[in-house]
Design a protein around this motif. Structure first.
Motif, short mmCIF file in Angstrom:
data_model
loop_
_atom_site.label_atom_id
_atom_site.label_comp_id
_atom_site.label_asym_id
_atom_site.label_seq_id
_atom_site.Cartn_x
_atom_site.Cartn_y
_atom_site.Cartn_z
N ALA A 108 0.60 6.50 6.94
CA ALA A 108 -0.76 6.95 7.23
C ALA A 108 -1.01 7.15 8.72
CB ALA A 108 -1.76 5.93 6.67
N ASP A 123 0.83 -1.20 0.00
CA ASP A 123 0.00 0.00 0.00
C ASP A 123 0.87 1.25 0.00
OD1 ASP A 123 -1.75 2.08 0.46
OD2 ASP A 123 -2.85 1.06 2.06
N ASP A 125 0.10 4.24 0.46
CA ASP A 125 -0.28 5.19 1.50
C ASP A 125 0.20 4.75 2.88
OD1 ASP A 125 -1.62 6.89 -0.30
OD2 ASP A 125 -3.43 5.65 -0.20
N ARG A 126 0.67 3.50 2.99
CA ARG A 126 1.09 3.00 4.30
C ARG A 126 2.57 2.63 4.31
NH1 ARG A 126 -2.89 -1.65 6.08
NH2 ARG A 126 -1.69 -1.47 8.03
#
Length: 585
Positions: free
Chosen positions: A482, A466, A468-469
């Motif tokens: 995040a 991911d 975003d993570r």
């Protein structure tokens, strides 16, 4: 023996040791990598035109350990001779008109080339009067500066500079003759990492002249238990004897109830909060930690990875009697966790102090203590599993009943799976019984068990992929991008660490995801190359050294070697070496 283990015993040999030393020298800038010698406590740094000499001491900063505030060399006309080249055995000034080398572990020698003359000057402390000495011509060709235990310096003229150069070079060539053979594109950094491991060897005279490979001569002069395990895993590929010596030191001082100390250092051990140095207590007070001055001593140790490290070292060179003796200590340490660190009595041990986790500054420990975390549970499962396997190999009298170890591992795994939050898609800890919602790297360590249910495994792989993570330009950050506590540069709150990456690589292999393990291993060695060396930790957005990270860091160097050897035993060709923009793990 695996292919990786077979390759790991291939070392460069004397014929290529000089080439490896030269490759390492390309990284010796005297700023992030000092001039030093195995077993010596002296380090030489560059500061403009001057050189600075420091000693390396437990819990003392470089500024507290100044030997010479300014060391300068000039020609007879008074012009400064700049540093023009650095090799592991010599600093060349003025295109080798003058060389600086070691004259044994406690002294530096500065000499001129045949027929030349120069003036060596030095200032012991800022503000002191400068002393100087002419060398060459009608004088002796070199000066030897000997440093005493009080950091005082005595000088003497000498005509033995050639012998000092030869002896120092021989020491380094002997070390580089053990440098493991790796893939061509990794050889330069592997040579530098091997230099780091040799440079970080210090003697601990109070322990019988034991050789400790410390995390760094710059600020970390002691043998931290966790660091010793990772450093041994890398050393095994070129010097199994020295690798075993690191485990010997880490396992030498168990308490009566089996607890292993956090640190073994030249003045003793650090095993409880009562042993904390004043500087550590002050840091904890500033952070508002309740464990800065606990009402009762809190045990200080490090995560239980001893059996994992022992098994790795034994893969390269078997040592049955030695292994049996160490297994008995590790078995008692494992029992200690369950008997004395299960502070709430639920069957799952906790960390009673953030120092015991190895991830001191992680936001996981921002709440109250004790803290139950998925990484500790995973390490305990792994250690019992390894103890069972080693008991079958070396005997239950040392390692314990393998059936009992596997049964305890199964119980611990069940409790670990109880920490899974399916809604959040991650493992979560508990602080004094309250949920810890931090999205941190500790949640990936259950991969090491190799026994996660498919939905859990899929969720963890999804998190690694991911953007975003965790799939940042350089992975794996120690806190999700995040998470509100993420910081790209603050220790354990976002930067990438080589040791946690190495453990995730091992976890992916244990979980049957060899492709992803290979990919992360490639990205990790590429990070060290891109970042310019084995730093303590790296900015996950830039791939560069985080501003407060220590350089020439032991476990980063050791685990680069370990990953490089592993990757060099495989046939796959790396597809990327620089900017990590991949959106999958």
């Amino acid at each position: 023996m695996s292919a990786a283990s077979t390759l790991s015993r291939r070392v460069v040999g004397r014929a290529d040791a000089a080439a490896a030393a030269s490759r390492a020298g390309e990284h010796l800038d005297l700023v992030e990598a000092p001039f030093t010698l195995p077993r010596s406590r002296l380090m030489v740094f560059r500061d403009g035109e001057r050189l600075r000499v420091h000693t390396s001491e437990y819990e003392r900063s470089l500024e507290e350990c100044v030997v010479l505030d300014a060391l300068e060399v000039r020609d007879v006309a008074g012009a400064a001779l700049p540093v023009t080249r650095v090799l592991p055995h010599a600093v060349e000034l003025g295109d080798a008109a003058v060389t600086l080398t070691f004259a044994g572990p406690h002294a530096l020698g500065i000499g001129v080339a045949g027929g030349g003359e120069a003036v060596v000057s030095w200032t012991a402390r800022a503000g002191d009067e400068r002393e100087e000495l002419r060398i060459g011509g009608r004088h002796a060709a070199s000066v030897v500066l000997t440093v005493g235990d009080d950091r005082g310096v005595e000088f003497a003229r000498s005509d033995a500079h050639a012998e000092h150069l030869a002896s120092t070079e021989a020491t380094w060539l002997d070390w580089f003759a053990r440098c493991p053979v790796v893939r061509a594109d990794l050889q330069g950094m592997a040579a530098f990492c091997w230099w780091v491991l040799g440079a970080n060897i210090v003697e601990l005279p109070q322990l019988g002249d034991a050789r400790a490979v410390v995390p760094s001569k710059i600020g970390y002069v002691g043998l931290w238990q966790w660091d010793a395990y990772f450093i041994a895993v890398g050393l095994r590929h070129g010097d199994p004897e020295l690798a075993r010596e690191q485990l010997d030191l880490a396992l030498r001082f168990p308490s009566a109830d089996g607890q292993l100390p956090d640190v073994v250092h030249e003045l003793g051990v650090l095993a409880t909060s009562d042993d904390l140095p004043p500087a550590d207590r002050e840091n904890l007070r500033r952070a508002g930690s309740a464990v800065a001055d606990p009402t009762a001593p809190v045990p200080l140790t490090k995560p239980p990875l001893a059996a994992w490290a022992l098994a790795k070292v034994l893969e390269v060179e078997d040592a049955p009697e030695w292994a049996r003796e160490r297994l008995a200590v590790i078995r008692r340490s494992q029992d200690w966790w369950f008997a004395h660190s299960d502070l709430d009595g639920d069957g799952l041990p906790e960390y009673g102090h953030p120092y015991s986790s190895g991830l001191d500054d992680s936001p996981v420990f921002d709440g109250p203590l004790p803290t139950t975390t998925p990484d500790l549970a995973a390490y305990l499962v792994l250690q019992d599993t390894e103890l069972a396997r080693l008991a079958e190999r070396y005997g239950a009298d040392a390692a314990g009943d393998p059936v009992a170890h596997r049964a305890r591992a199964a119980r611990t795994l069940d409790l670990l799976l109880g920490m899974w939050n399916p809604g959040a898609g991650r493992f979560e800890g508990r602080a004094a019984g309250e949920r810890v919602a931090t999205d941190a790297i500790v949640g990936f360590m259950p991969l090491l068990t190799g026994r996660l249910p498919e939905p859990v495994l899929d969720a963890l792989l999804g998190a690694l992929a991911d953007p975003d993570r965790y799939a940042l330009p350089w992975s794996v950050p120690t806190v999700s991008a995040a998470d509100p506590d993420f910081s790209a540069t603050r220790m354990w709150r976002g930067p990438v660490w080589v040791n946690t990456n190495r453990l995730i690589v091992a976890g992916l292999r244990a979980s049957g995801r060899t492709d992803l393990a290979d990919d992360l291993a490639e990205r990790t060695v590429a990070l060290v190359v891109h970042g310019g060396g084995p730093h303590e930790y790296f900015d996950p957005l830039t791939g560069r050294k985080a501003p407060t990270a220590t350089t020439a860091f032991g476990w980063s160097a050791a685990l680069f070697i370990d990953l490089a050897v592993e990757l060099s035993a495989e046939t796959r060709i790396p597809t990327h070496h620089s900017r990590q923009t991949r959106k999958s793990a």
